[in-house]
Enzyme design. Structure first.
Site, PDB file in Angstrom:
ATOM      1  N   LYS A 307      -3.968   2.532  -2.324  1.00 37.38           N
ATOM      2  CA  LYS A 307      -5.304   3.130  -2.165  1.00 37.38           C
ATOM      3  C   LYS A 307      -5.435   3.641  -0.722  1.00 37.38           C
ATOM      4  O   LYS A 307      -4.928   4.696  -0.420  1.00 37.38           O
ATOM      5  CB  LYS A 307      -6.373   2.132  -2.587  1.00 37.38           C
ATOM      6  CG  LYS A 307      -6.164   1.704  -4.075  1.00 37.38           C
ATOM      7  CD  LYS A 307      -7.287   0.901  -4.628  1.00 37.38           C
ATOM      8  CE  LYS A 307      -6.936   0.192  -5.931  1.00 37.38           C
ATOM      9  NZ  LYS A 307      -6.661   1.039  -7.085  1.00 37.38           N
ATOM     10  N   THR A 337      12.923  -4.854 -10.762  1.00 38.74           N
ATOM     11  CA  THR A 337      13.532  -4.058  -9.682  1.00 38.74           C
ATOM     12  C   THR A 337      12.505  -3.862  -8.571  1.00 38.74           C
ATOM     13  O   THR A 337      11.342  -3.562  -8.844  1.00 38.74           O
ATOM     14  CB  THR A 337      13.964  -2.678 -10.227  1.00 38.74           C
ATOM     15  OG1 THR A 337      14.905  -2.897 -11.268  1.00 38.74           O
ATOM     16  CG2 THR A 337      14.581  -1.810  -9.147  1.00 38.74           C
TER      17      THR A 337
HETATM   18  C1  LIG Z   1      -9.861  -5.208  -7.224  1.00 37.59           C
HETATM   19  C2  LIG Z   1      -8.525  -4.684  -7.611  1.00 37.59           C
HETATM   20  N1  LIG Z   1      -7.462  -5.487  -7.509  1.00 37.59           N
HETATM   21  C3  LIG Z   1      -6.236  -5.049  -7.838  1.00 37.59           C
HETATM   22  C4  LIG Z   1      -6.036  -3.766  -8.297  1.00 37.59           C
HETATM   23  C5  LIG Z   1      -4.654  -3.325  -8.638  1.00 37.59           C
HETATM   24  O1  LIG Z   1      -4.105  -2.614  -7.564  1.00 37.59           O
HETATM   25  P1  LIG Z   1      -2.990  -1.519  -7.828  1.00 37.59           P
HETATM   26  O2  LIG Z   1      -3.699  -0.252  -8.184  1.00 37.59           O
HETATM   27  O3  LIG Z   1      -2.205  -1.441  -6.574  1.00 37.59           O
HETATM   28  O4  LIG Z   1      -2.178  -2.025  -8.979  1.00 37.59           O
HETATM   29  C6  LIG Z   1      -7.111  -2.896  -8.422  1.00 37.59           C
HETATM   30  C7  LIG Z   1      -6.897  -1.509  -8.912  1.00 37.59           C
HETATM   31  O5  LIG Z   1      -7.738  -0.703  -9.023  1.00 37.59           O
HETATM   32  C8  LIG Z   1      -8.399  -3.362  -8.087  1.00 37.59           C
HETATM   33  O6  LIG Z   1      -9.472  -2.574  -8.211  1.00 37.59           O
END
Ligand SMILES: Cc1ncc(COP(=O)(O)O)c(C=O)c1O
Length: 474
Positions: A307, A337
């Protein structure tokens, strides 16, 4: 044969998903995710167990009907997801091209989680090019079997330093990082009970559920309710308070200090998901815990590299014993992996860059507050978020989709509608995520376009909600 026909009838009923009707708008995301992911396999399993005779319909149709039924239900509810095919030209963000069947549409992105535009930061893209020239693309194995590169090692050092912890461990996504960490806590901490915020993200909910350990769900951001739950547990019992710093859909921020106080009082471990805060808050971008000076008081932090850091991947950071336990026991970390070294190189540059560029964070916050103020001045019901996220309340899935389509088709503004199950039914929003790269001109264009769409669809302005309804905006 009769059993076969019964099965067929049951299956057709099943495709209409009677369980879906049991969802209601008052459910927390915790409850909704748990129902949503459980109903189909469970029903199907129960039916198949009693069936031994030949099924009267062709087997692919037998299965396809079940998938079609679910999709139809989703479409009927106006929450069928259609992906936009975007070309995000390097150097142009937040402008992009929407590739449609009728041609290229230039748009302004207002819903990207590339919160700081780091995916196109020249230092980051150059580091990526250098790494690919040096090392090629793939990691070539799991972390244990040849898949640990110099970039992984350095990135983990950088992340541990960012969070003022002993150690960090990088994974393929934030989702996996949450699952892996919770998996380990469930395995290592005997009879652990998780205390989970009602609005926690699906990755946290699924991670806790997968451990099959007890879970107590406390009201969103409500430390008094959390205390009531903690009181029920023996002081010697293992317990973990699981919450997020910034909640991605309504933009609320957790009362972190109060949660820490309770954790100390009741002998609980704390796990904070700073996925929507890392890169963006604190002097060096370590998140809200850094901004509040609470880094040392939190036991476990999870974050994403996909993000604000603009790349992809996730991580956990904690003391060396905890991280070593995750490294050594989490199945989805061990048997997968590892992240591409190219991505690790990009993340490394991005984390380093944001550590020393607080002005990007300042501009980000300024843009967010400017949009909130301008929307408010026009009476648009923007939720009172304490963070950079600007949710505009619509409260109806079909209208939310229509508003989003109008913004895209008539004003070249892309804001994805957020419907159930991402938010509870009846709380549909247009979720605006500003970036430091949005100009004042783009902001005016956004606010004026939203105002026009509200008028043409006759959407409710803030003043048209009753005081009772307006509680939702707080
Ligand atoms: C609060 C929260 N935790 C974890 C994640 C997961 O992160 P990632 O997009 O890197 O898988 C998100 C994804 O939107 C999220 O909003």
């Amino acid at each position: 044969m009769r059993v076969g026909i019964n099965l067929h009838q049951k299956t057709l009923q099943h495709t209409k998903c009677p369980f879906l009707k049991t969802f209601n708008i008052n459910m927390t995301s915790e409850q909704a995710v748990s129902k949503y992911t459980k109903f189909c396999p469970y029903l199907h399993y129960k039916e198949m167990k009693s069936e031994t005779k030949k099924c009267p319909i062709e087997h692919s149709q037998f299965y396809n009907n079940q998938f079609k039924g679910v999709i139809q239900q989703i479409k009927d509810e106006g929450r069928y997801r259609e992906f936009k095919s975007l070309l995000r030209t390097n150097g142009e963000f937040p402008r992009a091209i929407n590739k449609t069947p009728t041609g290229d549409q230039p748009i302004t992105l207002w819903c990207s989680n590339d919160y700081l535009g780091m995916s196109q930061n020249p230092m980051v893209t150059q580091a990526t090019k250098n790494a690919i020239d040096l090392t090629g693309i793939g990691a070539g194995g799991t972390r244990n079997i040849g898949g640990t590169s110099i970039y992984h090692v350095e990135l983990e050092r950088e992340l541990a330093d960012l969070h003022r912890k002993d150690s960090a461990l990088v994974m393929n996504s934030g989702y996996v990082a949450n699952m892996a960490t919770l998996d380990t806590l469930g395995k290592v901490l005997k009879d652990v009970t998780f205390l989970s915020d009602a609005k926690n993200h699906a990755s946290l909910i699924e991670g806790m559920r997968a451990t099959k350990r007890d879970r107590l769900i406390f009201k969103h951001n409500d430390y008094q309710d959390l205390e009531q739950k903690l009181k029920q547990l023996d002081i010697q019992q293992n317990k973990v308070i699981v919450f997020e710093s910034v909640y991605s859909m309504n933009g609320t921020v957790a009362p972190i200090q109060q949660f820490i106080n309770l954790a100390k009082k009741y002998n609980a471990l704390t796990l904070i998901d700073e996925v929507h805060a890392v890169g963006m808050y604190g002097e060096r971008g370590a998140g809200v815990t850094e901004k509040l000076g609470l880094q040392k008081d939190i036991d476990i932090v999870t974050g994403t590299l996909g993000k604000a850091f603009g790349c992809s991947g996730g991580y956990v950071s904690a003391n060396s014993e905890i991280v070593d336990a995750v490294r050594s026991t989490a199945s989805n970390f061990i048997f997968s992996t590892s992240m591409s070294p190219i991505i690790a190189a990009a993340c490394l540059e991005s984390v380093k860059y944001l550590k020393s560029h607080p002005e990007i964070r300042e501009r980000h916050q300024y843009v967010a507050s400017l949009i909130k103020a301008k929307l408010k001045s026009k009476g648009i019901p923007a939720l009172n978020s304490a963070s950079h996220i600007v949710p505009v309340f619509i409260g109806d899935p079909l209208l939310c989709k229509e508003a989003s389509e109008k913004l895209l088709n008539e004003y070249n503004i892309y804001i994805q509608p957020i419907n159930y199950p991402t938010v509870p039914r009846g709380q549909e929003i247009l979720r605006i995520s500003p970036t430091p790269l949005h100009t004042e001109e783009m902001i005016d264009e956004l606010v004026n376009s939203i105002e026009c769409v509200f008028k043409s669809l006759n959407l409710k302005l803030e003043s048209q909600y009753t005081a009772e309804q307006r509680v939702i905006f707080q």
